[in-house]
Motif scaffolding. Structure first.
Motif, PDB file in Angstrom:
ATOM      1  N   ASP A 179      56.610   0.196 -50.967  1.00 31.55           N
ATOM      2  CA  ASP A 179      57.051  -0.105 -51.061  1.00 31.55           C
ATOM      3  C   ASP A 179      57.391  -1.864 -50.886  1.00 31.55           C
ATOM      4  OD1 ASP A 179      58.405   1.522 -52.992  1.00 31.55           O
ATOM      5  OD2 ASP A 179      60.411   1.435 -51.749  1.00 31.55           O
TER       6      ASP A 179
ATOM      7  N   ASP B 124      57.677  10.852 -50.190  1.00 30.24           N
ATOM      8  CA  ASP B 124      58.836  10.774 -48.258  1.00 30.24           C
ATOM      9  C   ASP B 124      57.879  11.069 -46.918  1.00 30.24           C
ATOM     10  OD1 ASP B 124      60.102   9.218 -49.880  1.00 30.24           O
ATOM     11  OD2 ASP B 124      61.581  10.750 -50.561  1.00 30.24           O
TER      12      ASP B 124
ATOM     13  N   MET C 261      63.636   4.650 -49.591  1.00 30.15           N
ATOM     14  CA  MET C 261      62.598   5.151 -50.035  1.00 30.15           C
ATOM     15  C   MET C 261      62.526   4.894 -51.759  1.00 30.15           C
ATOM     16  SD  MET C 261      64.491   8.687 -49.568  1.00 30.15           S
ATOM     17  CE  MET C 261      64.430   8.866 -47.450  1.00 30.15           C
ATOM     18  N   SER C 262      61.415   5.030 -52.625  1.00 28.47           N
ATOM     19  CA  SER C 262      60.832   5.084 -53.454  1.00 28.47           C
ATOM     20  C   SER C 262      61.937   5.630 -54.571  1.00 28.47           C
ATOM     21  CB  SER C 262      59.088   4.914 -54.214  1.00 28.47           C
ATOM     22  OG  SER C 262      58.808   5.195 -54.808  1.00 28.47           O
TER      23      SER C 262
ATOM     24  N   SER D 186      56.288   6.294 -48.721  1.00 29.71           N
ATOM     25  CA  SER D 186      57.283   5.437 -50.095  1.00 29.71           C
ATOM     26  C   SER D 186      57.341   4.513 -49.386  1.00 29.71           C
ATOM     27  CB  SER D 186      58.130   6.383 -50.603  1.00 29.71           C
ATOM     28  OG  SER D 186      59.047   6.938 -49.113  1.00 29.71           O
ATOM     29  N   ASP D 187      58.120   3.750 -47.948  1.00 28.45           N
ATOM     30  CA  ASP D 187      58.552   2.604 -47.998  1.00 28.45           C
ATOM     31  C   ASP D 187      57.484   1.366 -47.633  1.00 28.45           C
ATOM     32  OD1 ASP D 187      61.090   3.553 -47.103  1.00 28.45           O
ATOM     33  OD2 ASP D 187      61.278   4.172 -45.018  1.00 28.45           O
TER      34      ASP D 187
ATOM     35  N   GLN E 237      61.005   5.458 -57.475  1.00 28.92           N
ATOM     36  CA  GLN E 237      59.967   6.151 -58.730  1.00 28.92           C
ATOM     37  C   GLN E 237      59.671   7.832 -58.597  1.00 28.92           C
ATOM     38  OE1 GLN E 237      56.840   2.961 -57.497  1.00 28.92           O
ATOM     39  NE2 GLN E 237      56.449   2.981 -60.187  1.00 28.92           N
ATOM     40  N   ARG E 238      59.802   7.414 -59.389  1.00 31.48           N
ATOM     41  CA  ARG E 238      59.771   9.567 -59.198  1.00 31.48           C
ATOM     42  C   ARG E 238      58.126  10.066 -59.813  1.00 31.48           C
ATOM     43  NH1 ARG E 238      59.958  12.304 -54.987  1.00 31.48           N
ATOM     44  NH2 ARG E 238      61.989  10.485 -53.747  1.00 31.48           N
ATOM     45  N   GLN E 239      57.844   9.637 -59.772  1.00 33.06           N
ATOM     46  CA  GLN E 239      56.331   9.936 -60.542  1.00 33.06           C
ATOM     47  C   GLN E 239      55.525  11.554 -59.877  1.00 33.06           C
ATOM     48  OE1 GLN E 239      54.958   5.795 -59.962  1.00 33.06           O
ATOM     49  NE2 GLN E 239      53.983   6.213 -61.659  1.00 33.06           N
ATOM     50  N   GLN E 240      54.897  12.010 -61.103  1.00 31.79           N
ATOM     51  CA  GLN E 240      54.000  13.197 -60.843  1.00 31.79           C
ATOM     52  C   GLN E 240      53.252  13.205 -60.546  1.00 31.79           C
ATOM     53  OE1 GLN E 240      54.613  17.300 -61.781  1.00 31.79           O
ATOM     54  NE2 GLN E 240      57.554  15.984 -61.381  1.00 31.79           N
ATOM     55  N   PHE E 241      52.814  13.308 -59.612  1.00 33.78           N
ATOM     56  CA  PHE E 241      51.240  13.803 -58.783  1.00 33.78           C
ATOM     57  C   PHE E 241      50.332  14.460 -59.287  1.00 33.78           C
ATOM     58  CE2 PHE E 241      54.340  10.617 -56.211  1.00 33.78           C
ATOM     59  CZ  PHE E 241      53.391   9.739 -56.903  1.00 33.78           C
ATOM     60  N   ILE E 242      49.283  14.190 -59.196  1.00 38.89           N
ATOM     61  CA  ILE E 242      48.232  15.508 -59.241  1.00 38.89           C
ATOM     62  C   ILE E 242      47.586  15.977 -57.677  1.00 38.89           C
ATOM     63  CG2 ILE E 242      46.479  16.334 -60.155  1.00 38.89           C
ATOM     64  CD1 ILE E 242      47.057  14.263 -62.509  1.00 38.89           C
ATOM     65  N   LEU E 243      48.073  17.420 -57.535  1.00 36.58           N
ATOM     66  CA  LEU E 243      47.123  17.722 -56.554  1.00 36.58           C
ATOM     67  C   LEU E 243      45.871  18.501 -57.173  1.00 36.58           C
ATOM     68  CD1 LEU E 243      50.560  19.418 -55.046  1.00 36.58           C
ATOM     69  CD2 LEU E 243      49.446  17.123 -54.602  1.00 36.58           C
TER      70      LEU E 243
ATOM     71  N   THR F 136      50.003   5.523 -61.529  1.00 30.64           N
ATOM     72  CA  THR F 136      49.238   5.908 -60.789  1.00 30.64           C
ATOM     73  C   THR F 136      49.472   7.725 -60.589  1.00 30.64           C
ATOM     74  OG1 THR F 136      49.949   4.309 -59.329  1.00 30.64           O
ATOM     75  CG2 THR F 136      49.767   6.045 -58.688  1.00 30.64           C
ATOM     76  N   ARG F 137      48.801   8.552 -60.328  1.00 32.59           N
ATOM     77  CA  ARG F 137      48.426   9.398 -60.790  1.00 32.59           C
ATOM     78  C   ARG F 137      48.301  10.284 -58.742  1.00 32.59           C
ATOM     79  NH1 ARG F 137      51.219   8.766 -63.705  1.00 32.59           N
ATOM     80  NH2 ARG F 137      50.331   9.350 -66.050  1.00 32.59           N
ATOM     81  N   GLN F 138      47.530   9.939 -58.009  1.00 28.11           N
ATOM     82  CA  GLN F 138      47.165  10.131 -56.891  1.00 28.11           C
ATOM     83  C   GLN F 138      47.524   9.717 -56.027  1.00 28.11           C
ATOM     84  OE1 GLN F 138      43.015  12.421 -57.784  1.00 28.11           O
ATOM     85  NE2 GLN F 138      44.336  14.106 -57.244  1.00 28.11           N
TER      86      GLN F 138
ATOM     87  N   ALA G 187      45.995  14.665 -51.100  1.00 30.02           N
ATOM     88  CA  ALA G 187      46.411  14.128 -51.928  1.00 30.02           C
ATOM     89  C   ALA G 187      47.640  14.759 -51.405  1.00 30.02           C
ATOM     90  CB  ALA G 187      46.268  14.447 -53.477  1.00 30.02           C
ATOM     91  N   GLN G 188      48.637  13.663 -51.480  1.00 29.51           N
ATOM     92  CA  GLN G 188      50.609  14.242 -51.561  1.00 29.51           C
ATOM     93  C   GLN G 188      50.973  14.137 -53.105  1.00 29.51           C
ATOM     94  OE1 GLN G 188      50.497  14.149 -48.141  1.00 29.51           O
ATOM     95  NE2 GLN G 188      49.183  13.932 -48.198  1.00 29.51           N
ATOM     96  N   TYR G 189      52.385  15.421 -52.550  1.00 24.08           N
ATOM     97  CA  TYR G 189      53.345  15.175 -53.701  1.00 24.08           C
ATOM     98  C   TYR G 189      54.338  14.661 -53.727  1.00 24.08           C
ATOM     99  CZ  TYR G 189      54.624  18.995 -50.302  1.00 24.08           C
ATOM    100  OH  TYR G 189      56.012  19.403 -49.620  1.00 24.08           O
TER     101      TYR G 189
END
Lengths: 343, 425
Positions: free
Chosen positions: B288, B315, A1-2, B284-285, A4-10, B297-299, B310-312
């Motif tokens: 990676d 996983d 699992m990643s 995520s895998d 990286q815990r980034q905030q993504f824009i929806l 990276t924002r989106q 777009a994913q939040y």
């Protein structure tokens, strides 16, 4: 699992965007008008520049005031459309016009041409032409007083009544020179083609040099900010109709070439009839609109009491635009049953 | 890519009813084994994409945004990952209805993105016939290259799949549409067309949305699909090249749909790649494996940049319909000021089905949905071209989606009412 815990824009698709927006289109329109404006200032001197600036200031100021006097970046003035309106209005005016009249025209163009309909994109008529039509109705003499076209030596010499006071000074001291269209209409004297192309005739500030106008138009068409169907349609219709009149009616009618190169036809066809807001959106509609303008220009020039008809031709077709759009909605994909394949 | 430790297989990966699990937690499953059954006709089964044990059947994040039931498999890394059922299908002799069942049992859905069950599309209704079978090799969106890879690497499987599809459909001629900038694929496919197969490779203009079904049909056959109808009404059936290659593998190896080609790209991916990914691998895998994503990276999108989602949460699993994973950075993420429409007609020129997005946009903003219906809003395929070109940054297609959803709801309600009326009488 990643990790990286980034905030993504929806947001919803599409996530790509063409890097063009309204202000950038307006900027390119302004660039494309620079050659013709420079030509006008060269031919007519400083007064011409002052008239144009006066119109631009009037348009921007009016829009800024009526839209709430907010910060300039937030105000609709920032999109550049008011500058374009003022610039175009100024270019249709005589170089020796008193500045207060030019300013007044700019205010009217904004108020009655644009703001009253709800601002950018909502107006029915081309705002610059509304302003000009208003001036023509109010000050017919000043609007048809043309100064001589001279060379650079008299650049700083102000023509006409540039600094006349509002409603006080009578318009008298200008040395008037007939435009090519007036000469043709009232004296049946044609003008040299080369002078018409280069712009060394008398006329409005930005209309005399067909070559410089075409240069700007070509630039806009190349950047795809100008619907080429409209100028092409206008030029072809006007040319064909004028030639037909000359063929059937004899030499009292000016030929097609003269009509194309004289007066405000190039300025109007390239920069005013193509105003996207007031012209049809459908390709077929654009052709109809252009044919209407081209025909009306020739008809007004030949058969009315006025030497020039571009302004009224465009305004009339502006009024017809919603109807044209309604008639010419494109046929959508698959709307009709496809023909059965022969098998 | 190598098998991850955990695979998440949502029961809803296709349009239609979700599958029904037939395994329990703790069961050992083999790669290619059926783990969930189709629920009705418009539904397909689900297969284990790797050998391992069922760790859980629970709600997990789903790329659609709404978490859904999923079968979670803990992958057995010691297993050789041989297929559960290595039985080729005798495509030439089995009756058509058994072939259709085989396609459904193989879990096949459209791999272009919509994930519509393939066997449903292959049923020719009474009174209709299919003249042409089109294979869609025109990448459905910018950034994506999965179709290209399949055509270069799996030509043999593609032609096997075409034979199967043409036999089921009774089609007389097959065309493979490929965009002109992929000459290696065009030449490669042309060279390997079997002599007895009435098939042709058609080079297409490079544009978006060339890969849309209706666009492909007009580009190749110069025919329109009647408004509101399906391609079969124009005697055509279209399939994505990936689905066809997958069916080819089913014929030769007995392999169901358990993996697919995914394009991992965008400025936010450190090592962009086009990979064969087992269905159910977490994004995520996959990311990676591609070196991870950059800090700006924002989106992250499931699908392409024009129609993707777009994913939040990263996983979420790669589904059967995941054609790409696109990562956009700060510089690409858009929040632009909206200006009034200046009727520039860019959107009219861009609309592939010749709608008037400018007018529709005005109606959508003011909620005049009934008028939108009259202007054929339902024919909008939501390709996003209008929003892309609009200089006033008006979210046209975004508003159209809302309008279409509301109109569909209303239509459903009205039908319901009519039914009740009929009952009352």
């Amino acid at each position: 699992m990643s990790d990286q815990r980034q905030q993504f824009i929806l947001s919803t698709s599409p996530f790509l965007k063409r890097p063009v927006d309204t202000p950038s289109i307006m900027r390119h329109v302004i660039y494309s008008l620079v050659p013709a404006l420079a030509g006008g200032v060269y031919f007519f001197g400083l007064s011409a520049l002052l008239v144009v600036l006066s119109c631009i200031v009037a348009c921007c100021l009016t829009e800024w005031i009526v839209t709430g006097r907010g910060s300039l970046r937030q105000s609709p003035v920032a999109d550049g459309s008011a500058v374009v309106t003022g610039l175009l209005l100024g270019m249709t005016l005589p170089p020796g016009l008193p500045l207060w009249m030019a300013f007044f025209g700019g205010v009217v163009a904004m108020l009655l041409g644009k703001v009253i309909f709800g601002g950018l994109g909502q107006n029915v008529f081309n705002p610059s032409l509304v302003g000009r039509a208003f001036l023509q109705a109010c000050f017919p003499v000043a609007l048809t007083t043309w100064v001589f076209n001279s060379n650079i030596s008299g650049f700083f010499q102000l023509r006409g009544d540039t600094f006349a006071l509002p409603f006080l000074s009578p318009v008298v001291d200008a040395v008037s020179a007939a435009t090519p269209l007036a000469k043709m209409k009232f004296e049946a004297t044609p003008t040299d083609i080369r002078a018409l192309l280069m712009g060394t005739t008398s006329g409005s500030i930005g209309e005399t040099s067909t070559v410089l106008l075409l240069l700007g138009g070509a630039y806009l068409a190349y950047r795809r900010f100008l619907n080429w169907r409209i100028p092409v349609g206008i030029f072809v219709t006007a040319f064909v109709l004028a030639q037909a009149l000359r063929f059937f009616g004899g030499d009292t009618y000016a030929g097609g070439t003269f009509h194309l190169l004289s007066g405000g036809l190039a300025l109007g066809a390239l920069f005013m009839a193509t105003d996207p807001v007031t012209s049809p959106v459908t390709p077929r509609g654009c052709w109809i609109f252009a044919a209407g303008v081209g025909a009306l220009v020739v008809v007004i020039r030949q058969f009315s009491g006025l030497p020039e008809g571009v302004m009224y031709a465009i305004l009339i077709m502006n009024g017809a635009t919603p109807l044209i759009d309604r008639w010419t909605q494109p046929r959508i994909y698959g709307a009709k049953q496809p023909k059965e394949a022969a098998s | 890519m190598p098998y991850p430790d955990e695979l998440v297989l949502p029961l809803s990966q296709h349009l239609g009813a979700p599958s029904v699990p037939i395994v329990k937690v703790g069961d050992r499953v083999v790669r290619g084994q059926r783990i969930a059954d189709a629920n009705g006709f418009v539904s397909v089964p689900l297969h284990a994409s790797a050998t391992g044990t069922v760790a859980a059947i629970e709600k997990r994040p789903h790329p659609s945004g709404t978490p859904g039931e999923a079968i979670v498999i803990r992958v057995d890394h010691t297993s050789p990952q041989t297929l559960y059922n290595e039985k080729p299908i005798d495509w030439d002799h089995l009756p058509v209805d058994q072939l259709l069942t085989a396609v459904q049992q193989g879990g096949f859905v459209g791999l272009g993105g919509a994930a519509f069950p393939t066997h449903v599309k292959f049923v020719v209704p009474e009174g209709k016939r299919v003249e042409w079978f089109l294979v869609n090799g025109a990448e459905c969106e910018p950034y994506l290259t999965s179709d290209h890879r399949i055509m270069v690497q799996y030509a043999g499987e593609i032609f096997l799949g075409i034979r199967l599809a043409m036999r089921i459909l009774g089609a007389k001629k097959c065309f493979i549409g490929v965009e002109r900038n992929k000459w290696d694929a065009i030449v490669g496919l042309r060279e390997s067309i079997p002599a007895d197969l009435p098939c042709e490779v058609v080079p297409l203009q490079v544009k978006y949305p060339q890969g849309a079904e209706k666009m492909l049909i007009s580009a190749i056959l110069h025919r329109d699909v009647p408004s509101g109808r399906l391609p079969i009404d124009a005697q055509v059936v279209v399939s994505n090249v990936g689905s066809i290659a997958g069916m080819g593998e089913m014929i030769s190896l007995g392999k169901p749909l358990i993996e697919r080609i995914v394009t991992v790209t965008g400025p936010g991916v450190r090592n962009p790649a086009t990979l064969m990914v087992p269905v159910g691998t977490l994004m995520s895998d996959v990311l990676d494996h591609c070196g991870g994503i950059t800090d700006d990276t924002r989106q992250v999108l499931n699908g392409g940049p024009m129609m993707g989602k777009a994913q939040y949460d990263l996983d979420v699993p790669v589904l059967k319909g995941t054609s790409g994973i696109v990562c956009l950075t700060d510089a690409d993420v858009l929040s632009r000021r909206e200006y009034p429409c200046i009727r520039c007609s860019s959107c009219l020129d861009a609309c592939p089905v010749f709608l008037n997005p400018s007018e529709l946009g005005f109606l959508a903003r003011t909620g005049q949905y009934d008028d939108m219906l009259r202007l054929h809003i339902m024919d909008c395929m939501e390709c996003g071209s209008c929003s892309y070109v609009c200089p006033s940054n008006i979210p046209l297609v975004q508003r159209f989606r809302v309008a279409k959803a509301l109109l569909r709801e209303e239509q459903a309600r009205e039908k319901e009412k009519e039914k009740e009326k009929a009952k009352a009488v």
